[in-house]
Design an enzyme around this catalytic site. Structure first.
Site, PDB file in Angstrom:
ATOM      1  N   GLU A 271      56.161 -79.115-105.513  1.00 16.57           N
ATOM      2  CA  GLU A 271      57.233 -78.298-104.903  1.00 16.57           C
ATOM      3  C   GLU A 271      58.629 -78.648-105.443  1.00 16.57           C
ATOM      4  O   GLU A 271      59.411 -77.722-105.631  1.00 16.57           O
ATOM      5  CB  GLU A 271      57.231 -78.469-103.380  1.00 16.57           C
ATOM      6  CG  GLU A 271      55.960 -78.131-102.691  1.00 16.57           C
ATOM      7  CD  GLU A 271      54.978 -79.292-102.681  1.00 16.57           C
ATOM      8  OE1 GLU A 271      55.397 -80.441-102.921  1.00 16.57           O
ATOM      9  OE2 GLU A 271      53.793 -79.052-102.468  1.00 16.57           O
TER      10      GLU A 271
ATOM     11  N   ASP B 212      49.942 -83.090-107.966  1.00 14.48           N
ATOM     12  CA  ASP B 212      50.264 -83.039-106.546  1.00 14.48           C
ATOM     13  C   ASP B 212      51.775 -82.887-106.359  1.00 14.48           C
ATOM     14  O   ASP B 212      52.576 -83.239-107.226  1.00 14.48           O
ATOM     15  CB  ASP B 212      49.781 -84.315-105.866  1.00 14.48           C
ATOM     16  CG  ASP B 212      49.429 -84.109-104.406  1.00 14.48           C
ATOM     17  OD1 ASP B 212      49.948 -83.152-103.808  1.00 14.48           O
ATOM     18  OD2 ASP B 212      48.637 -84.907-103.871  1.00 14.48           O
TER      19      ASP B 212
ATOM     20  N   ASP C 284      48.141 -79.417 -97.662  1.00 22.03           N
ATOM     21  CA  ASP C 284      47.517 -80.364 -96.734  1.00 22.03           C
ATOM     22  C   ASP C 284      47.321 -79.722 -95.366  1.00 22.03           C
ATOM     23  O   ASP C 284      48.002 -80.049 -94.383  1.00 22.03           O
ATOM     24  CB  ASP C 284      48.383 -81.620 -96.617  1.00 22.03           C
ATOM     25  CG  ASP C 284      48.544 -82.329 -97.960  1.00 22.03           C
ATOM     26  OD1 ASP C 284      47.704 -82.105 -98.851  1.00 22.03           O
ATOM     27  OD2 ASP C 284      49.500 -83.104 -98.110  1.00 22.03           O
TER      28      ASP C 284
END
Length: 798
Positions: free
Chosen positions: A397, A394, A467
């Site tokens: 980035e 997760d 998300d």
């Protein structure tokens, strides 16, 4: 190359060549191409293959060596030819011509036949001096001139609804929901890889097309000559940056997840419930806080939470139920975690605020190979050795919560974060992939990740769209987002079925029929993406939360889970095509129908592999809810419909009815709640497996082979050992199936290859699809011809 010949000529002839020799000395042939020096620039052209050309430009005052994080191929120029005329030098491979203006350094590209591909603008390379962590560097820009009517695709994943990026501006900067991938894919059959890792703005306007990067010591890009085809562009990109390895076959089954399962009993209980209901399932996901609810222990890579007292027993039970488990891991650590303490002691943590919003959780420097070693050490000790099957990486980035300009001054092992930021997902996923490959060859790497960069397909990654909100317009935008990432060269993408955040739109969650309709339509779309995975927060997502068998939401969802499992032979064979032939599974229609102007910017439908045309339903049809706080029941009294465009150049068979229609027209397709508009290209040979509860349950059962008449066609069925890397050593088998439409004959050719456990003999049930038989999810009562196959060529007439 007259400047090389002058030393062998007699003096009488030397004067005739002085002017041309002086001119020719502006460029120098090199081992891989040529080098041109202008008054201010050094320009290098390097052939990595006949179809792949690198252009490297640097100010003459500051030339530096650069090692790419993205490119894995070494230059291999092959035979090159040089010529110079009127201040232009041309270097040619058998397929690609590159022309360099010796005075300005302007570069243009042509096919071997001299047809234009792409051209820089004159004086289009711009370097603006600046400081980065007190180091002299540049802001770099390169301007190109595209052709009128040319469409451009790719650039990663952006939630803006665009497919064709002509006339658009796109900020390439990694963040949740947006994936910065500096790969441009042109409708003229070429691509551009812009090899820069800083924040970059892509702009296409009347003045030209520009890549404008915040930091760069050089202009560095690659021209990918696809020789006129979209698949050729993708193949050149993968050749340059790395091929995508095979995933385990079980990853193609259905996945269940939510934010989050709070104990091992709950996690295992979900799998047990699916088995009891007879609904297929292959993957269960354990999301965050299994390490405990104290953020100071964030991502400790250990089961500290008392709800998980025996993680080994949890995994053993999941495996005993013939399922597999994925677990959430992050690039950040809380200050009391063991990884944090070791990384901090070696100054391998960044100093910016990440999620969760606390100064005591910090992101590690994945650009440092020693830090990646530490990351894997704890991941291996605390989780992988238990038998964990897959990774949910997760926030790759990585997620940053304070203003970006204050983050950028962090120093990485390779320079400032400002300079390197967009490549973070590439290096952090690469660390896990490479370490697991070193640890074992018996378990294929499978990484689900929220961000990506060029070259990341080689790391065994499946990207998801982030998300996203639970809204119909967001669902619609998932389609061009996925297709853009695919056309940029990354083959594997998926999204949270139903959207991650439902609460704003659906405060009653799964009990609201309006959410049930959205979730059901989203799931139908997901069945035709590389990973079918239910996930989200705020409301549960398991199928049994939507009602009992016999209720419309349950039955419609179960129908597509069953269909997904029937498609496994088709999906796994296409995965092999991705690995072995640089194939693309999610296919924007311009890839296959470049001559059909109506599909150049069509973002409502796509091809899923070579056979299926998919048109997801992306608007509410059966639940009209004026007040989101007052759920109302679905109204099925009138069947709705949507428009579907059938591309020209093929005829199309309705998957559900068997009706064949000509291409080049828009049709209205009725859309009952359990029907996704789905068409099969005439000429397709479609292998279908049996209904089963998990991948591999019925490997010995006969396969159904559906033939869709109306054109010739073929399909290559692929099989191997399903979850190891022996296929890289040749342990696999293929069977080529070819349909001759005029002769009405399907031929099974000799099997090629073998592997341990291969079925030496097998049965195929062959069905010719028409409007009476062989349609929909099942065709158990359709007339079929049974073929006994033992590896040798055989044919059947239909």
């Amino acid at each position: 190359m007259t400047y090389l010949l002058t030393r062998f000529l007699p003096l009488a002839g030397l004067g005739l060549l002085l002017s041309s020799a002086a001119h020719a000395q502006q460029y120098q042939p090199t081992a891989t191409g040529l080098r041109v020096s202008t008054d201010s620039l050094t320009v290098e052209v390097q052939f990595y293959s006949p179809e792949i050309v690198r252009v490297l430009k640097q100010p003459r005052a500051k030339e530096t060596a650069k090692k790419s994080l993205v490119v894995v191929q070494a230059p291999a120029p092959g035979k090159l030819k040089y010529s110079a005329k009127n201040g232009q030098v041309t270097i040619s491979s058998p397929t690609t011509q590159v022309v360099v203006n010796e005075k300005t350094g302007q570069v243009s590209f042509r096919t071997a036949q001299g047809q234009p591909l792409l051209s820089e603008q004159a004086l289009g390379s711009r370097f603006t001096a600046k400081k980065d962590l007190n180091t002299a560097t540049y802001r770099v820009r390169q301007l190109f001139q595209l052709a009128p009517g040319e469409a451009v695709y790719g650039l990663g994943q952006h939630q803006d609804g665009h497919l064709n990026y002509r006339g658009q501006e796109v900020l390439l900067k990694q963040k949740n929901l947006d994936i910065a991938l500096p790969v441009l894919h042109s409708s003229r059959g070429y691509g551009v890889l812009w090899d820069n890792y800083s924040t970059t703005k892509f702009t296409d306007a009347a003045a030209g097309t520009v890549f404008d990067s915040e930091i760069g010591d050089c202009v560095d890009y690659y021209l990918l000559n696809g020789q006129g085809t979209a698949d050729g562009v993708v193949a050149r990109y993968r050749q340059l940056t790395g091929q995508a390895p095979m995933f385990p076959r079980w990853t193609l089954g259905f996945w269940q997840s939510k934010e989050r399962y709070r104990s091992q009993n709950e996690t295992v209980g979900v799998v047990e419930k699916y088995r009891a209901l007879g609904v297929p399932l292959d993957g269960i996901v354990q999301d965050w806080q299994y390490w405990g609810e104290d953020n100071d222990l964030w991502n400790d890579m250990a089961f500290n939470n008392p709800g998980f007292p025996n993680p080994q027993a949890m995994l053993d039970r999941v495996h005993a139920l013939h399922a597999h488990q994925m677990i959430s891991i992050w690039p950040s650590f809380g200050r009391k975690s063991k990884p944090y303490q070791e990384l901090a002691s070696k100054d391998m943590l960044f100093d910016f605020i990440t999620w969760p919003r606390t100064p005591h959780v910090k992101v590690y420097d994945a650009f440092d190979p020693a830090a990646r070693d530490i990351y894997w050490k704890y991941l291996n000790q605390g989780i992988f050795k238990l038998g964990m099957d897959a990774w949910w990486m997760d926030a790759t980035e990585p997620d940053q919560l304070q203003p970006f300009d204050t983050d950028d001054d962090n120093e990485t092992a390779l320079g400032s974060f400002r300079k390197m930021r967009n490549a973070y997902p590439l290096v952090t996923t690469g660390g896990v992939y490479e370490h697991q490959r070193q640890a074992t060859s018996d378990k294929r790497v499978f990484i689900l990740t929220r961000s990506a960069f060029a070259g990341q397909q080689r790391n065994g990654t499946m990207t998801w769209s982030g998300d996203v909100d639970s809204r119909w317009d967001v669902l619609a935008k998932q389609i061009p987002a996925a297709l853009s990432l695919s056309m940029a060269g990354l083959p594997y993408w998926n999204c949270d079925i139903g959207g991650f955040f439902p609460n704003g739109q659906y405060p009653k969650g799964v009990k609201d029929p309006a959410f049930q309709e959205l979730f059901t339509r989203w799931q139908q779309f997901a069945a035709f993406t590389p990973m079918m995975r239910a996930h989200g927060e705020g409301t549960p997502r398991e199928i049994y939360q939507f009602g009992e068998r016999g209720s419309w939401a349950f039955d419609a969802q179960a129908k597509y889970i069953d269909l997904r499992y029937r498609l496994l032979p088709y999906l796994y064979s296409n995965m092999w095509s991705v690995t072995s032939r640089a194939g693309t599974l999610l296919r924007a229609l311009p890839m296959d129908f470049p001559q059909d102007a109506k599909v150049a910017d069509l973002s409502t439908e796509y091809l899923f592999g070579p056979a299926f045309l998919v048109r997801p339903v992306t608007e509410a049809q059966y639940v009209n809810r004026p007040d989101k706080n007052v759920p109302v029941p679905a109204d099925f009294s009138q069947t709705k419909n949507v428009e579907v465009y059938l591309p020209t150049g093929a005829s199309w068979v309705d998957f559900w009815t068997g009706k064949r229609q000509a291409g080049g027209q828009t049709v209205r397709r009725e859309t009952p709640i359990d029907v996704l508009p789905l068409y099969v290209r005439a000429g397709s040979v479609l292998p279908l497996g049996p209904r089963q509860q998990y991948t591999g349950e019925k490997d010995g059962a006969p396969l159904e082979i559906r033939v869709y008449p109306g054109a010739n066609g073929e399909f290559t069925l692929y099989e191997d050992e399903n979850d190891n890397y022996n296929y890289e050593k040749g342990a696999f088998a293929t069977i080529r199936l070819r349909w001759n439409d005029k002769a009405r004959q399907l031929t099974f050719y000799n099997r090629a290859g073998s592997f341990t456990g291969m079925q030496q003999a097998r049965t195929f049930r062959v069905i010719l699809v028409d409007e009476q038989h062989g349609t929909g999810v099942g065709a158990d009562d359709a007339p079929a011809k049974e073929v006994k196959y033992a590896g040798k060529q055989t044919s059947v007439k239909l």
